[in-house]
Design a protein around this motif. Structure first.
Motif, PDB file in Angstrom:
ATOM      1  N   GLN A   1      -6.083   1.165   1.748  1.00 54.64           N
ATOM      2  CA  GLN A   1      -5.953   0.443   0.478  1.00 54.64           C
ATOM      3  C   GLN A   1      -5.805  -1.056   0.720  1.00 54.64           C
ATOM      4  N   ALA A   2      -4.927  -1.428   1.647  1.00 51.23           N
ATOM      5  CA  ALA A   2      -4.685  -2.847   1.911  1.00 51.23           C
ATOM      6  C   ALA A   2      -5.929  -3.516   2.489  1.00 51.23           C
ATOM      7  N   ARG A   3      -6.617  -2.812   3.402  1.00 48.57           N
ATOM      8  CA  ARG A   3      -7.848  -3.381   3.967  1.00 48.57           C
ATOM      9  C   ARG A   3      -8.920  -3.533   2.895  1.00 48.57           C
ATOM     10  N   ASP A   4      -9.018  -2.544   2.004  1.00 52.62           N
ATOM     11  CA  ASP A   4     -10.009  -2.629   0.925  1.00 52.62           C
ATOM     12  C   ASP A   4      -9.684  -3.786  -0.020  1.00 52.62           C
ATOM     13  N   LEU A   5      -8.404  -3.960  -0.340  1.00 52.08           N
ATOM     14  CA  LEU A   5      -8.008  -5.092  -1.182  1.00 52.08           C
ATOM     15  C   LEU A   5      -8.443  -6.398  -0.536  1.00 52.08           C
ATOM     16  N   SER A   6      -8.267  -6.490   0.775  1.00 57.22           N
ATOM     17  CA  SER A   6      -8.686  -7.694   1.477  1.00 57.22           C
ATOM     18  C   SER A   6     -10.203  -7.853   1.446  1.00 57.22           C
ATOM     19  N   ARG A   7     -10.943  -6.788   1.756  1.00 56.20           N
ATOM     20  CA  ARG A   7     -12.407  -6.874   1.834  1.00 56.20           C
ATOM     21  C   ARG A   7     -13.052  -7.154   0.497  1.00 56.20           C
ATOM     22  N   PHE A   8     -12.622  -6.412  -0.539  1.00 58.35           N
ATOM     23  CA  PHE A   8     -13.295  -6.490  -1.825  1.00 58.35           C
ATOM     24  C   PHE A   8     -12.826  -7.670  -2.671  1.00 58.35           C
ATOM     25  N   VAL A   9     -11.679  -8.240  -2.321  1.00 65.05           N
ATOM     26  CA  VAL A   9     -11.152  -9.352  -3.114  1.00 65.05           C
ATOM     27  C   VAL A   9     -11.052 -10.611  -2.277  1.00 65.05           C
ATOM     28  N   PHE A  10     -10.130 -10.648  -1.337  1.00 63.49           N
ATOM     29  CA  PHE A  10      -9.829 -11.888  -0.628  1.00 63.49           C
ATOM     30  C   PHE A  10     -10.932 -12.329   0.329  1.00 63.49           C
ATOM     31  N   GLU A  11     -11.738 -11.377   0.815  1.00 58.04           N
ATOM     32  CA  GLU A  11     -12.821 -11.731   1.741  1.00 58.04           C
ATOM     33  C   GLU A  11     -14.197 -11.634   1.108  1.00 58.04           C
ATOM     34  N   ASN A  12     -14.272 -11.343  -0.157  1.00 57.56           N
ATOM     35  CA  ASN A  12     -15.543 -11.015  -0.802  1.00 57.56           C
ATOM     36  C   ASN A  12     -16.216 -12.268  -1.377  1.00 57.56           C
ATOM     37  N   PRO A  13     -17.332 -12.710  -0.785  1.00 54.25           N
ATOM     38  CA  PRO A  13     -18.017 -13.895  -1.303  1.00 54.25           C
ATOM     39  C   PRO A  13     -18.785 -13.631  -2.590  1.00 54.25           C
ATOM     40  N   LEU A  33       3.355   2.355   6.037  1.00 53.28           N
ATOM     41  CA  LEU A  33       2.181   2.697   5.245  1.00 53.28           C
ATOM     42  C   LEU A  33       1.540   3.958   5.799  1.00 53.28           C
ATOM     43  N   THR A  34       1.026   4.793   4.897  1.00 53.61           N
ATOM     44  CA  THR A  34       0.210   5.926   5.331  1.00 53.61           C
ATOM     45  C   THR A  34      -1.151   5.409   5.776  1.00 53.61           C
ATOM     46  N   PRO A  35      -1.951   6.252   6.475  1.00 47.53           N
ATOM     47  CA  PRO A  35      -3.330   5.824   6.773  1.00 47.53           C
ATOM     48  C   PRO A  35      -4.080   5.408   5.506  1.00 47.53           C
ATOM     49  N   HIS A  36      -3.882   6.140   4.412  1.00 50.05           N
ATOM     50  CA  HIS A  36      -4.533   5.754   3.149  1.00 50.05           C
ATOM     51  C   HIS A  36      -3.988   4.422   2.644  1.00 50.05           C
ATOM     52  N   GLY A  53       0.807  -1.208   0.000  1.00 48.25           N
ATOM     53  CA  GLY A  53       0.000   0.000   0.000  1.00 48.25           C
ATOM     54  C   GLY A  53       0.845   1.266   0.000  1.00 48.25           C
ATOM     55  N   GLU A  54       0.159   2.389  -0.076  1.00 47.18           N
ATOM     56  CA  GLU A  54       0.827   3.683  -0.197  1.00 47.18           C
ATOM     57  C   GLU A  54       1.691   4.007   1.023  1.00 47.18           C
ATOM     58  N   THR A  55       2.857   4.606   0.770  1.00 48.92           N
ATOM     59  CA  THR A  55       3.694   5.209   1.802  1.00 48.92           C
ATOM     60  C   THR A  55       3.885   6.680   1.437  1.00 48.92           C
ATOM     61  N   GLU A  56       4.438   7.453   2.346  1.00 49.21           N
ATOM     62  CA  GLU A  56       4.713   8.856   2.026  1.00 49.21           C
ATOM     63  C   GLU A  56       5.695   8.954   0.858  1.00 49.21           C
ATOM     64  N   TRP A  57       6.661   8.047   0.808  1.00 55.35           N
ATOM     65  CA  TRP A  57       7.648   8.101  -0.263  1.00 55.35           C
ATOM     66  C   TRP A  57       7.045   7.686  -1.599  1.00 55.35           C
ATOM     67  N   SER A  58       6.208   6.656  -1.601  1.00 62.08           N
ATOM     68  CA  SER A  58       5.581   6.275  -2.882  1.00 62.08           C
ATOM     69  C   SER A  58       4.625   7.371  -3.342  1.00 62.08           C
ATOM     70  N   LYS A  59       3.953   7.999  -2.405  1.00 66.22           N
ATOM     71  CA  LYS A  59       3.034   9.098  -2.721  1.00 66.22           C
ATOM     72  C   LYS A  59       3.784  10.255  -3.377  1.00 66.22           C
TER      73      LYS A  59
END
Length: 233
Positions: free
Chosen positions: A39-51, A32-35, A14-20
């Motif tokens: 991003q990582a949580r959303d990737l998990s929710r919408f993909v890896f945890e999404n039935p 990782l930044t808060p964003h 996910g995003e870091t201040e340097w990658s940003k």
């Protein structure tokens, strides 16, 4: 229909201040930044945890490879997988980002604003860092392990589930790894891009003798349900 062929899921951290900010980041430990965490949580929710998606089946993941850098480790920590605690997880130094040497923490814009106006990392490498050949060699070592795991699965249970691998690492490294997966020159990585917290899929076409890229740079917002405003639990 033949047996299901295993795949490799590539996740950029996910995003870091340097990658940003566009700063080259290899060995520096940047959080990782808060964003980036979102991003990582959303990737998990919408993909890896999404039935409600059939793009991947996370229950088939039986091995995890991750870079030793903290930003990759944090991203993996935020991805929830079925029986994650029982999956073999390997911290592989070969998955560390391209060593940028003197350009660590420096943006491409700043490099081009100096005396190296025509510098191209894919051609020139990094002063006091790594050449592209050195990064490519590291990727080849990783690929040998990935394909060996796939071959073992196909030898022992070709008609059964499992055998898939999750790899969490960095942009330049994963772009080169994908090219080497296809047995292409590592410099072809210049023709691809990877967003933070994106998902790509490496696999095979009909047999393990024909490696392919199945999907590239997919971001988690594509997996949000459109038929309802209710959040995915």
């Amino acid at each position: 229909m033949g047996p299901r062929l295993p795949v490799v899921y590539l996740v950029r951290h996910g995003e870091t201040e340097w990658s940003k900010n566009g700063q080259h980041t290899s060995i520096t430990e940047v959080e990782l930044t808060p964003h980036g965490r979102t991003q990582a949580r959303d990737l998990s929710r919408f993909v890896f945890e999404n039935p409600c998606q059939d793009f991947i089946d996370p229950t088939n993941i039986t091995q995890i490879y991750v870079s030793p850098r903290r930003r990759a480790q944090q991203t993996l920590e935020l991805i929830n997988l079925p029986n994650k605690s029982t999956i073999s997880t390997i911290i592989d130094p070969n998955l560390t980002e391209w060593h940028y040497g003197d350009y660590e923490g420096v943006t491409t814009h700043d490099i081009h604003s100096g005396i190296y106006a025509f510098w191209d990392i894919w051609r020139d490498g990094c002063p006091n860092g790594e050449t592209i050949e050195q990064v490519s060699n590291r990727c080849d070592h990783v690929i040998a392990k990935l394909m060996a795991h796939h071959a073992s699965h196909m030898d022992h249970d070709p008609n059964g589930p499992g055998g898939d691998i999750l790899v969490v690492a960095h942009s330049h490294l994963l772009r080169i790894l994908a090219m080497r997966w296809l047995n292409l020159p590592p410099s072809h990585g210049r023709y691809t891009l990877l967003d933070t917290a994106s998902l790509s899929v490496l696999g095979y076409d009909r047999s393990m003798r024909v490696p392919v890229i199945r999907s590239w740079n997919v971001t988690s917002h594509l997996f949000q349900k459109e038929s309802t405003n209710e959040p995915i639990n």
